[in-house]
Scaffold this motif. Structure first.
Motif, PDB file in Angstrom:
ATOM      1  N   ASN A 135       0.781  -1.026  -0.126  1.00 16.92           N
ATOM      2  CA  ASN A 135       0.105  -0.022   0.085  1.00 16.92           C
ATOM      3  C   ASN A 135       0.665   1.242   0.040  1.00 16.92           C
ATOM      4  OD1 ASN A 135      -2.478   1.486  -0.139  1.00 16.92           O
ATOM      5  ND2 ASN A 135      -2.740   1.221   2.143  1.00 16.92           N
ATOM      6  N   TYR A 136       1.765   1.327  -0.744  1.00 14.13           N
ATOM      7  CA  TYR A 136       2.878   2.418  -0.921  1.00 14.13           C
ATOM      8  C   TYR A 136       2.087   3.736  -1.523  1.00 14.13           C
ATOM      9  CZ  TYR A 136       6.763   5.211  -2.615  1.00 14.13           C
ATOM     10  OH  TYR A 136       7.593   6.234  -2.872  1.00 14.13           O
ATOM     11  N   ILE A 143       8.250   5.632   4.983  1.00 18.85           N
ATOM     12  CA  ILE A 143       8.984   5.851   5.915  1.00 18.85           C
ATOM     13  C   ILE A 143       8.432   5.798   7.495  1.00 18.85           C
ATOM     14  CG2 ILE A 143      10.697   7.682   7.118  1.00 18.85           C
ATOM     15  CD1 ILE A 143      11.373   8.528   4.099  1.00 18.85           C
ATOM     16  N   ARG A 144       7.121   6.488   7.724  1.00 18.25           N
ATOM     17  CA  ARG A 144       6.628   6.378   8.658  1.00 18.25           C
ATOM     18  C   ARG A 144       6.298   4.809   9.213  1.00 18.25           C
ATOM     19  NH1 ARG A 144       2.144   4.928  10.765  1.00 18.25           N
ATOM     20  NH2 ARG A 144       1.149   4.460   8.669  1.00 18.25           N
ATOM     21  N   GLN A 145       5.829   4.046   8.197  1.00 22.38           N
ATOM     22  CA  GLN A 145       5.747   2.572   8.337  1.00 22.38           C
ATOM     23  C   GLN A 145       7.000   2.074   8.636  1.00 22.38           C
ATOM     24  OE1 GLN A 145       3.977   2.238   4.205  1.00 22.38           O
ATOM     25  NE2 GLN A 145       2.192   1.234   5.374  1.00 22.38           N
ATOM     26  N   ILE A 146       8.163   2.180   8.054  1.00 25.87           N
ATOM     27  CA  ILE A 146       9.353   1.515   8.273  1.00 25.87           C
ATOM     28  C   ILE A 146       9.796   2.045   9.893  1.00 25.87           C
ATOM     29  CG2 ILE A 146      11.711   1.674   8.260  1.00 25.87           C
ATOM     30  CD1 ILE A 146      11.361   2.207   5.000  1.00 25.87           C
ATOM     31  N   GLU A 147       9.416   3.575  10.360  1.00 25.91           N
ATOM     32  CA  GLU A 147      10.144   3.979  11.508  1.00 25.91           C
ATOM     33  C   GLU A 147       9.205   3.326  12.394  1.00 25.91           C
ATOM     34  OE1 GLU A 147      10.188   8.108  11.037  1.00 25.91           O
ATOM     35  OE2 GLU A 147      12.350   8.001  10.363  1.00 25.91           O
ATOM     36  N   SER A 148       7.936   2.786  12.443  1.00 29.31           N
ATOM     37  CA  SER A 148       7.044   2.324  13.194  1.00 29.31           C
ATOM     38  C   SER A 148       7.237   0.723  13.640  1.00 29.31           C
ATOM     39  CB  SER A 148       5.499   2.125  12.811  1.00 29.31           C
ATOM     40  OG  SER A 148       5.195   1.496  11.801  1.00 29.31           O
ATOM     41  N   GLY A 149       8.398   0.129  12.767  1.00 31.59           N
ATOM     42  CA  GLY A 149       8.899  -1.127  13.013  1.00 31.59           C
ATOM     43  C   GLY A 149       7.905  -2.128  12.030  1.00 31.59           C
ATOM     44  N   GLN A 150       7.382  -1.560  11.353  1.00 25.93           N
ATOM     45  CA  GLN A 150       6.549  -2.424  10.298  1.00 25.93           C
ATOM     46  C   GLN A 150       7.319  -3.311   9.331  1.00 25.93           C
ATOM     47  OE1 GLN A 150       3.181  -0.526   8.404  1.00 25.93           O
ATOM     48  NE2 GLN A 150       2.966  -2.151   6.769  1.00 25.93           N
ATOM     49  N   ARG A 151       6.979  -4.865   9.249  1.00 25.88           N
ATOM     50  CA  ARG A 151       7.806  -5.744   8.449  1.00 25.88           C
ATOM     51  C   ARG A 151       6.690  -5.750   7.052  1.00 25.88           C
ATOM     52  NH1 ARG A 151      12.712  -5.798   9.567  1.00 25.88           N
ATOM     53  NH2 ARG A 151      13.073  -7.615   8.330  1.00 25.88           N
ATOM     54  N   PHE A 152       7.298  -5.843   5.964  1.00 26.10           N
ATOM     55  CA  PHE A 152       6.289  -5.739   4.676  1.00 26.10           C
ATOM     56  C   PHE A 152       6.493  -6.912   3.949  1.00 26.10           C
ATOM     57  CE2 PHE A 152       8.075  -1.460   5.521  1.00 26.10           C
ATOM     58  CZ  PHE A 152       6.913  -0.820   5.486  1.00 26.10           C
ATOM     59  N   PRO A 153       5.217  -7.195   3.407  1.00 25.26           N
ATOM     60  CA  PRO A 153       5.496  -8.528   2.533  1.00 25.26           C
ATOM     61  C   PRO A 153       6.151  -8.239   0.838  1.00 25.26           C
ATOM     62  CG  PRO A 153       3.436  -7.189   2.005  1.00 25.26           C
ATOM     63  CD  PRO A 153       4.108  -6.568   3.142  1.00 25.26           C
ATOM     64  N   ALA A 154       7.370  -8.186   1.099  1.00 23.67           N
ATOM     65  CA  ALA A 154       8.465  -7.688   0.146  1.00 23.67           C
ATOM     66  C   ALA A 154       9.725  -8.304   0.600  1.00 23.67           C
ATOM     67  CB  ALA A 154       8.556  -6.202   0.191  1.00 23.67           C
ATOM     68  N   LEU A 155      10.706  -8.117  -0.162  1.00 18.46           N
ATOM     69  CA  LEU A 155      12.099  -8.535   0.092  1.00 18.46           C
ATOM     70  C   LEU A 155      12.620  -7.486   1.234  1.00 18.46           C
ATOM     71  CD1 LEU A 155      13.578  -9.117  -3.363  1.00 18.46           C
ATOM     72  CD2 LEU A 155      13.200 -11.101  -1.641  1.00 18.46           C
TER      73      LEU A 155
END
Length: 193
Positions: A135-136, A143-155
């Motif tokens: 959901n980019y 970046i907000r998602q990264i900083e919240s510690g979220q892991r992604f269905p991606a490499l």
């Protein structure tokens, strides 16, 4: 005047993808002339100017430009997002190709100032995948998602920073334009997004 000359020289180059050898020489000469007029003598300390999302206008980086040569992919916008207060940088390249298969390639890093214009960059995480699956929406939201510690269905994997580091000099910085030179000899011209 020199800033306008540089912007005019790179305007039709598609971030460097279309630059001929003659174009590259002229652009690097315009870059050097503008660097001589850098209004920010200690750019690493000018965190209010450095901070934010920067969109790439031109580069000589083969690593970035070769993304466009991958089968079925075209290079979209490229961003370098600096979070000066946290000493973090996020590089995000959007890629396009087949319908519904828009992707992204991203690297997160920490930086450490080592002089008034140089930072040492230590890469920590790489995330690549399809924009729709995560959901980019925008670099800031990602970046907000990264900083919240979220892991992604991606490499999505960590990088051993002892083997993956470099440096970047900021050689020109004003309110809306930044020029950098990297450890691999690459030049980057970016505008505040």
């Amino acid at each position: 005047m020199r800033k306008a000359a540089l912007l005019e020289a790179i305007a039709s180059q598609n971030r460097g993808l279309l630059a001929t050898e003659t174009d590259k020489i002229a652009i690097l000469s315009a870059v050097a002339r503008l660097e001589d007029l850098n209004p920010t003598p200690r750019p690493v300390e000018a965190t209010d100017l450095l901070d934010g999302n920067w969109r790439l206008l031109y580069t000589t980086s083969r690593g970035l430009l070769t993304i466009d040569q991958l089968p079925f992919l075209k290079l979209g916008q490229i961003y370098q997002c600096i979070r000066a207060k946290d000493a973090k940088v996020y590089n995000i390249a959007e890629v396009y190709g087949l319908p519904y298969l828009e992707g992204f390639i991203s690297v997160a890093a920490r930086f450490e100032p080592v002089s008034e214009r140089r930072v040492l960059v230590k890469f920590e995480r790489s995330i690549s995948g399809l924009q729709r699956l995560i959901n980019y929406q925008s670099p800031s939201e990602f970046i907000r998602q990264i900083e919240s510690g979220q892991r992604f269905p991606a490499l999505d994997f960590g990088i051993d920073s002892s083997n993956q580091q470099g440096w970047l000099d900021t050689t020109y910085l004003d309110e809306d334009l930044r020029i950098g030179r990297g450890n691999e000899g690459s030049v980057f011209v970016l505008t505040k997004a």
